[in-house]
Design an enzyme around this catalytic site. Sequence first.
Site, PDB file in Angstrom:
ATOM      1  N   ARG A  79       1.865   1.488  15.679  1.00 30.74           N
ATOM      2  CA  ARG A  79       3.191   1.753  15.097  1.00 30.74           C
ATOM      3  C   ARG A  79       3.846   2.887  15.880  1.00 30.74           C
ATOM      4  O   ARG A  79       3.203   3.908  16.132  1.00 30.74           O
ATOM      5  CB  ARG A  79       3.009   2.150  13.641  1.00 30.74           C
ATOM      6  N   ARG A 148       5.886  11.428   8.502  1.00 29.97           N
ATOM      7  CA  ARG A 148       6.053  10.126   9.159  1.00 29.97           C
ATOM      8  C   ARG A 148       7.403  10.067   9.875  1.00 29.97           C
ATOM      9  O   ARG A 148       8.158  11.033   9.880  1.00 29.97           O
ATOM     10  CB  ARG A 148       5.960   9.028   8.106  1.00 29.97           C
ATOM     11  N   LYS A 232       0.505  11.106   3.035  1.00 30.78           N
ATOM     12  CA  LYS A 232       1.684  10.889   3.876  1.00 30.78           C
ATOM     13  C   LYS A 232       2.891  11.640   3.316  1.00 30.78           C
ATOM     14  O   LYS A 232       2.962  11.911   2.106  1.00 30.78           O
ATOM     15  CB  LYS A 232       1.972   9.394   3.985  1.00 30.78           C
ATOM     16  N   LYS A 234       7.299  11.805   3.795  1.00 35.99           N
ATOM     17  CA  LYS A 234       8.378  11.015   4.408  1.00 35.99           C
ATOM     18  C   LYS A 234       9.735  11.685   4.218  1.00 35.99           C
ATOM     19  O   LYS A 234      10.061  12.097   3.107  1.00 35.99           O
ATOM     20  CB  LYS A 234       8.391   9.617   3.780  1.00 35.99           C
ATOM     21  N   CYS A 454       7.335  -7.230   3.267  1.00 33.39           N
ATOM     22  CA  CYS A 454       6.338  -6.495   4.068  1.00 33.39           C
ATOM     23  C   CYS A 454       5.473  -7.521   4.805  1.00 33.39           C
ATOM     24  O   CYS A 454       5.513  -8.702   4.473  1.00 33.39           O
ATOM     25  CB  CYS A 454       5.495  -5.634   3.146  1.00 33.39           C
ATOM     26  N   CYS A 460      -2.406  -7.287   6.896  1.00 33.37           N
ATOM     27  CA  CYS A 460      -2.572  -6.127   6.035  1.00 33.37           C
ATOM     28  C   CYS A 460      -3.833  -6.249   5.180  1.00 33.37           C
ATOM     29  O   CYS A 460      -3.980  -7.204   4.410  1.00 33.37           O
ATOM     30  CB  CYS A 460      -1.355  -5.952   5.126  1.00 33.37           C
ATOM     31  N   CYS A 499       1.449  -6.478  -2.332  1.00 36.52           N
ATOM     32  CA  CYS A 499       0.676  -5.636  -3.253  1.00 36.52           C
ATOM     33  C   CYS A 499       1.614  -4.557  -3.785  1.00 36.52           C
ATOM     34  O   CYS A 499       2.758  -4.452  -3.337  1.00 36.52           O
ATOM     35  CB  CYS A 499      -0.542  -5.035  -2.532  1.00 36.52           C
ATOM     36  N   CYS A 503       5.781  -1.273   0.367  1.00 35.10           N
ATOM     37  CA  CYS A 503       6.219  -1.044   1.753  1.00 35.10           C
ATOM     38  C   CYS A 503       7.621  -1.581   2.048  1.00 35.10           C
ATOM     39  O   CYS A 503       8.307  -1.058   2.913  1.00 35.10           O
ATOM     40  CB  CYS A 503       5.213  -1.643   2.717  1.00 35.10           C
TER      41      CYS A 503
HETATM   42 FE1  SRM Z   1       3.370   0.915   3.980  1.00 34.73          FE
HETATM   43  C1  SRM Z   1       0.032   1.137   3.625  1.00 34.73           C
HETATM   44  C2  SRM Z   1       3.032  -1.481   6.281  1.00 34.73           C
HETATM   45  C3  SRM Z   1       6.603   1.334   4.839  1.00 34.73           C
HETATM   46  C4  SRM Z   1       3.910   2.567   1.065  1.00 34.73           C
HETATM   47  N1  SRM Z   1       1.773   0.031   4.856  1.00 34.73           N
HETATM   48  C5  SRM Z   1       0.469   0.289   4.583  1.00 34.73           C
HETATM   49  C6  SRM Z   1      -0.439  -0.452   5.577  1.00 34.73           C
HETATM   50  C7  SRM Z   1      -0.685   0.438   6.740  1.00 34.73           C
HETATM   51  C8  SRM Z   1      -1.733  -1.021   4.992  1.00 34.73           C
HETATM   52  C9  SRM Z   1      -2.987  -0.180   5.070  1.00 34.73           C
HETATM   53  O1  SRM Z   1      -2.966   0.995   4.662  1.00 34.73           O
HETATM   54  O2  SRM Z   1      -3.995  -0.722   5.516  1.00 34.73           O
HETATM   55  C10 SRM Z   1       0.509  -1.630   5.942  1.00 34.73           C
HETATM   56  C11 SRM Z   1       0.268  -2.289   7.301  1.00 34.73           C
HETATM   57  C12 SRM Z   1       0.629  -3.753   7.225  1.00 34.73           C
HETATM   58  C13 SRM Z   1       0.636  -4.445   8.534  1.00 34.73           C
HETATM   59  O3  SRM Z   1      -0.139  -5.394   8.718  1.00 34.73           O
HETATM   60  O4  SRM Z   1       1.428  -4.108   9.398  1.00 34.73           O
HETATM   61  C14 SRM Z   1       1.856  -1.005   5.716  1.00 34.73           C
HETATM   62  N2  SRM Z   1       4.546   0.163   5.398  1.00 34.73           N
HETATM   63  C15 SRM Z   1       4.258  -0.893   6.184  1.00 34.73           C
HETATM   64  C16 SRM Z   1       5.474  -1.366   6.940  1.00 34.73           C
HETATM   65  C17 SRM Z   1       5.161  -1.918   8.323  1.00 34.73           C
HETATM   66  C18 SRM Z   1       6.178  -2.421   6.073  1.00 34.73           C
HETATM   67  C19 SRM Z   1       7.352  -3.144   6.689  1.00 34.73           C
HETATM   68  O5  SRM Z   1       7.628  -4.225   6.167  1.00 34.73           O
HETATM   69  O6  SRM Z   1       7.991  -2.669   7.592  1.00 34.73           O
HETATM   70  C20 SRM Z   1       6.319  -0.076   6.923  1.00 34.73           C
HETATM   71  C21 SRM Z   1       6.042   0.831   8.075  1.00 34.73           C
HETATM   72  C22 SRM Z   1       7.007   1.983   8.086  1.00 34.73           C
HETATM   73  C23 SRM Z   1       6.891   2.888   9.274  1.00 34.73           C
HETATM   74  O7  SRM Z   1       7.390   2.554  10.351  1.00 34.73           O
HETATM   75  O8  SRM Z   1       6.355   3.985   9.098  1.00 34.73           O
HETATM   76  C24 SRM Z   1       5.808   0.555   5.639  1.00 34.73           C
HETATM   77  N3  SRM Z   1       4.959   1.854   3.153  1.00 34.73           N
HETATM   78  C25 SRM Z   1       6.242   1.807   3.601  1.00 34.73           C
HETATM   79  C26 SRM Z   1       7.135   2.266   2.592  1.00 34.73           C
HETATM   80  C27 SRM Z   1       8.663   2.296   2.697  1.00 34.73           C
HETATM   81  C28 SRM Z   1       9.161   3.541   3.331  1.00 34.73           C
HETATM   82  O9  SRM Z   1       8.411   4.394   3.781  1.00 34.73           O
HETATM   83  O10 SRM Z   1      10.384   3.692   3.363  1.00 34.73           O
HETATM   84  C29 SRM Z   1       6.365   2.601   1.493  1.00 34.73           C
HETATM   85  C30 SRM Z   1       6.897   3.055   0.116  1.00 34.73           C
HETATM   86  C31 SRM Z   1       7.457   4.426   0.140  1.00 34.73           C
HETATM   87  C32 SRM Z   1       6.387   5.420  -0.117  1.00 34.73           C
HETATM   88  O11 SRM Z   1       5.659   5.770   0.796  1.00 34.73           O
HETATM   89  O12 SRM Z   1       6.249   5.836  -1.276  1.00 34.73           O
HETATM   90  C33 SRM Z   1       5.000   2.352   1.868  1.00 34.73           C
HETATM   91  N4  SRM Z   1       2.173   1.761   2.620  1.00 34.73           N
HETATM   92  C34 SRM Z   1       2.591   2.351   1.463  1.00 34.73           C
HETATM   93  C35 SRM Z   1       1.434   2.714   0.669  1.00 34.73           C
HETATM   94  C36 SRM Z   1       1.450   3.407  -0.711  1.00 34.73           C
HETATM   95  C37 SRM Z   1       1.610   4.878  -0.578  1.00 34.73           C
HETATM   96  C38 SRM Z   1       1.477   5.591  -1.877  1.00 34.73           C
HETATM   97  O13 SRM Z   1       2.059   6.650  -2.028  1.00 34.73           O
HETATM   98  O14 SRM Z   1       0.764   5.120  -2.759  1.00 34.73           O
HETATM   99  C39 SRM Z   1       0.298   2.300   1.410  1.00 34.73           C
HETATM  100  C40 SRM Z   1      -1.176   2.450   1.017  1.00 34.73           C
HETATM  101  C41 SRM Z   1      -1.678   3.841   1.140  1.00 34.73           C
HETATM  102  O15 SRM Z   1      -1.069   4.703   1.758  1.00 34.73           O
HETATM  103  O16 SRM Z   1      -2.755   4.067   0.595  1.00 34.73           O
HETATM  104  C42 SRM Z   1       0.804   1.688   2.610  1.00 34.73           C
HETATM  105 FE1  SF4 Z   2       0.271  -4.335   2.803  1.00 31.72          FE
HETATM  106 FE2  SF4 Z   2       0.902  -3.883   0.309  1.00 31.72          FE
HETATM  107 FE3  SF4 Z   2       2.235  -2.633   2.218  1.00 31.72          FE
HETATM  108 FE4  SF4 Z   2       2.588  -5.197   1.869  1.00 31.72          FE
HETATM  109  S1  SF4 Z   2       3.081  -3.606   0.385  1.00 31.72           S
HETATM  110  S2  SF4 Z   2       2.219  -4.200   3.842  1.00 31.72           S
HETATM  111  S3  SF4 Z   2       0.601  -5.910   1.231  1.00 31.72           S
HETATM  112  S4  SF4 Z   2       0.106  -2.358   1.776  1.00 31.72           S
END
Ligand code: SRM
Ligand code: SF4
Length: 651
Positions: A79, A148, A232, A234, A454, A460, A499, A503
């Site tokens: 990323r 981030r 994390k 943000k 997502c 994922c 899930c 994201c």
């Molecule tokens: Fe996310 C984890 C993809 C934005 C909340 N996110 C993941 C992981 C890395 C799965 C993992 O931990 O093994 C996913 C990888 C999937 C893959 O195969 O690529 C993943 N997140 C993404 C992306 C690629 C989704 C997308 O459709 O674009 C986004 C990458 C953003 C970037 O460039 O940095 C992405 N993730 C977000 C957002 C939205 C945002 O930041 O604006 C959120 C919700 C906002 C927030 O953080 O509260 C988000 N991702 C999470 C979470 C839950 C965090 C939490 O506070 O509980 C996880 C899981 C974790 O961190 O334990 C997670």
């Molecule tokens: Fe993976 Fe859940 Fe984030 Fe979708 S929302 S990319 S299933 S961690």
Amino acid sequence: MVTSPPPIVAPVAKLPSKVEGLKERSHALREPIATELKEDTTHFSEDGTQILKFHGSYQQDNRDNRVKGQEKDYQFMLRTRNPGGFIPPELYLALDRLSEEYGNHTLRVTTRQGFQIHGILKKNLKTAIAEIVRHMGSTLGACGDLNRNVMAPPAPYKDRPDYVYAREYADNIADLLTPRTGAYYEIWLDDEKAITAEPNPEVAAALQRDNNGTLIKDSEEPIYGTHYMPRKFKCAVTVPGDNSVDLFSQDVSLVVITNAQNELQGFNIYAGGGLGRTHNKEETFARIADPIGYVDRADIYDFMKAIVATQRDNGDRTNRRHARMKYLLQDWGVDKFRTTIEGYFGKAIQPLKPLPEFEYKDFLGWHEQGDGKLFLGISIENGRVKDEGVFQLKSALRQIEQQFALPMRLTPSQNLVLYEIDPANRAAIQEILDRCGIQAQDQIDPLVRYSMACPALPTCGLATTESERALPGILERIRAVLTRVGLPDEHFVIRMTGCPNGCARPYLAEMAFVGRAPDVYQFWLGADPNQTRLAEPFLESLPIADLEKTIEPLFVVFKRDRQPNESFGDFCHRVGFAALRQFSETYKPMTTTPKTRVRHRVDLGADLHNRLKVVATAQGKTITELATTAIEAYLKTLEPQVVAEGEGSGE
Ligand code: SRM
Ligand code: SF4
């Protein structure tokens, strides 16, 4: 009888989570990855994968290829970290090449304005990261427990000083909060130093100035210390009225405040947003950011150090499900949170400046950028840049970049903006896009335009069900129901995730599907079209086979009772879920769908799927309807033969 006193139980001190120990032992993010990278293996240890995240990579496996008893098909996601979504042309071409040579031939624009490459093998990881850095990119800090990618509106306006400030301060805050460890260059570039721009002098000075314990003394990481952040973190910077960055979902959002002469005065601050949650754990929840106050321009870096130090020193390091800054805000309340920041800041935070309402903006299509040049926003379904059938977006972007070398800005809604376009080149660029089948924003169904999913399966590791691969078909089904109830042109914001982590920011959508189990989603309704209010769960479990019978009554009552120009999310919020449920219970469906409708999946190649999509759109059918008709017709031609074979095999 003498009874012995009850034993004294000492209160159990909560232990730091396992990841805290890994960070501490990592020697500023070096180990165990430096050692494990040299080993001839397909993957890293569990400990290694945790530290690898800080370097911008996730260990994954292709879940479509899982076979019981066999080693997983390990691969890595990379990323990029590019504040404000900025991608220079040479970096784009390098990412394009890397995705072809080492990845799965696609690039994916993320919801935080980064690019992801999926499918890289461990043996190619070092080459890929080094190539990114040598082409003015970075993956350092794109993942992991630190700041981030900093978001900013992707509109490259040159004549709007507020937009110029938002981009500049997104860059500077990213610089301020970037990890200082030498680990990244040592491991991935054999200690070759990156060619980076000089840090902004105000940022450099803020990094030297230790106000009230904001910096950790004698540490390789003065901002973060040995343990980095609890989780994390943000940030986003935006301008009044522009909610392209989904500012209420961020840990910290800054809104640029200018005076009548368009000079930067300071920033309104919002904090404590965050969306990740876990099903059936009420103590985890999505939360929108609270207004905190206003900070003068000259103090903004000290303020950012103070808010980071507040979370760094007080965030929960024992329970990672309770470690985001939103829980600190929730547990403390805004006043205690603000007072604690002021302790580090050494100043009072001022009251917020009045602002207009925030609106969602996506900047698609052709626009003047304000200095005689043009910019062009291109819609990308779920952010996936690929070549598929008649849609050749990857080829189109490659040709455009090779010929015109345009900078781009990735958008928070998984699209991209090309800019610095000489008006003389507009026709040639448009010709490439037309030839490659790229539709303009007004040719795309607005349900698709305003939706996000997502990645979920197959990459994922946390996905419980499909998202990116399922949403296109689900949007077609929603469009068909809207048409059936007499709302053929209606649209609203729909988001889907595999899930509850959130994201694709589903909890800020007017309608959202949040993965619960295979083909089953929690169904959320009621956020507003501008993402300023949270949605709420309408149904805990929606088997996707029941989509039509669930949404049809909602659309019928929406059509009947909406106020002029009221959007679907606002309507659901105004009338309330009790009224919607009551209407649904007594509703007689327009067309009867079989009661237990089991949907079986058939995997189609990308090309065939695309060809079907083109014909289905032309005929006003869903892909499923067209495929069913075509397959039934084909099977009919085989029937005598199949019957004969069936009879034979029964022996
Ligand atoms: Fe996310 C984890 C993809 C934005 C909340 N996110 C993941 C992981 C890395 C799965 C993992 O931990 O093994 C996913 C990888 C999937 C893959 O195969 O690529 C993943 N997140 C993404 C992306 C690629 C989704 C997308 O459709 O674009 C986004 C990458 C953003 C970037 O460039 O940095 C992405 N993730 C977000 C957002 C939205 C945002 O930041 O604006 C959120 C919700 C906002 C927030 O953080 O509260 C988000 N991702 C999470 C979470 C839950 C965090 C939490 O506070 O509980 C996880 C899981 C974790 O961190 O334990 C997670
Ligand atoms: Fe993976 Fe859940 Fe984030 Fe979708 S929302 S990319 S299933 S961690």
